[in-house]
Design a protein around this motif. Structure first.
Motif: not given
Lengths: 105, 203
Positions: B38, B50, B53-54, B57, B106, B108-110, B141-145
């Motif tokens: 890091r 954040p 980073i998401r 992935k 924002l 995966p919150h948005d 929802k934030p678990v979606l990608d």
């Protein structure tokens, strides 16, 4: 013919390092919100540990505490109900359960 | 026993001499190894948010199959990319539709923002290119990608939803006279001007 070995080595330790490993007692490897490992930390933190712990909902789904708090905060801001990000059940924090691992004193 | 004596002094001289060796030691200690990585990322000035980073992935997991193709116009910017969808069945079979994705700060919150760049006659996509897909709006929802969104787009081509329309005229026709709807889509795919809107030839 008979070979026999017998050696005595005189060893004394001058220094030693203790090494320990810890991990969170969670079923999943990564948080569904940030996709980072529970044993690491959420993307806003730099050090894994008690300050960036996983939390459970009543639905048994697990996320980083910071990730789920952010999620709930945005839900409130946008006048949406507080739901689990995975199953959409109403989000309620589950009480921490006593550690299952045998503790040694 | 000599090794033991050497290691701490080596660690002390870490920044200069034998970085690899020092990193090896840190790696053994686990947490330190991660922190070292890091630190070096920070030094090169690539501190990621954040959301970035998401999205990294998500991109690693991308799997559009043969129907969707993802391209990055600017490889240094992962928050803006293009997805080409080429439906292999349904009314729009054979045509290619270009979508642009932009990932909000924002995430995966948005949800990601998706726009259809190719003009299309579709109940759930209007002529400005706005896409009506539940998981891009109320059901995000934030678990979606990104994969979930791409599957959602592909599904719109297989199974339009006239109950939740953006192009009301197309939705009405789809509901009331599906064979007329099919002919209209065929016409737009061949390229035509309809109600003053120009549809490019796609097939």
């Amino acid at each position: 013919m008979h070979l026999s070995f017998s050696a005595s080595i005189d060893v004394s330790s001058r220094r030693w390092h203790g090494v320990a490993v810890w991990k969170w007692d969670v079923n999943e490897d990564v948080c569904g919100i940030c996709r980072l490992a529970f044993d690491a930390c959420c993307p806003d933190c730099t050090v894994p540990g008690d300050n960036c712990s996983p939390v459970w909902g009543q639905c048994n789904h697990t996320f980083h505490m910071h990730c789920v708090l952010k999620h709930l905060q945005f839900a409130t801001q946008q006048n949406r109900p507080q739901q689990c990000p995975l199953c959409r059940q109403e989000w309620q924090f589950r009480e921490a359960q006593p550690a299952t691992a045998e503790e040694d004193d | 026993m000599e090794v033991d004596e050497e290691t701490p002094s080596n660690a002390a001289a870490q920044p200069k001499a034998g970085e690899e060796k020092a990193a090896g030691k840190l790696h053994v200690l686990g947490i330190g190894g991660r922190r070292a990585k890091r630190g070096s990322a920070k030094a090169t000035g690539t501190k990621k948010t954040p959301g970035e980073i998401r999205i990294q992935k998500d991109i690693a997991d991308l799997d559009g199959g043969s129907v969707a193709e993802i391209t990055f116009p600017n490889p240094n910017n992962l928050t803006s990319f293009k997805v080409k969808v080429q439906p292999d069945s349904g009314f729009w079979k054979g045509a290619s539709y270009h979508f642009t994705f932009s990932i909000p700060a924002l995430y995966p919150h948005d949800p990601p923002k998706v726009l259809c760049e190719t003009k299309i006659y579709h109940p759930n996509i209007n002529l400005q290119g706005n896409v009506c897909l539940n998981i891009l709006r109320e059901d995000w929802k934030p678990v979606l990608d990104i994969n979930a969104v791409i599957y959602g787009l592909i599904y719109l081509f297989y199974e339009p939803n006239p109950e939740d329309p953006l192009n009301h005229e197309a939705a009405e026709l789809y509901r009331d006279n599906i064979s007329q709807f099919e002919r209209t889509v065929k016409r737009t795919l061949a390229g035509c001007v309809m109600h003053g809107e120009t549809f490019q030839r796609l097939i």
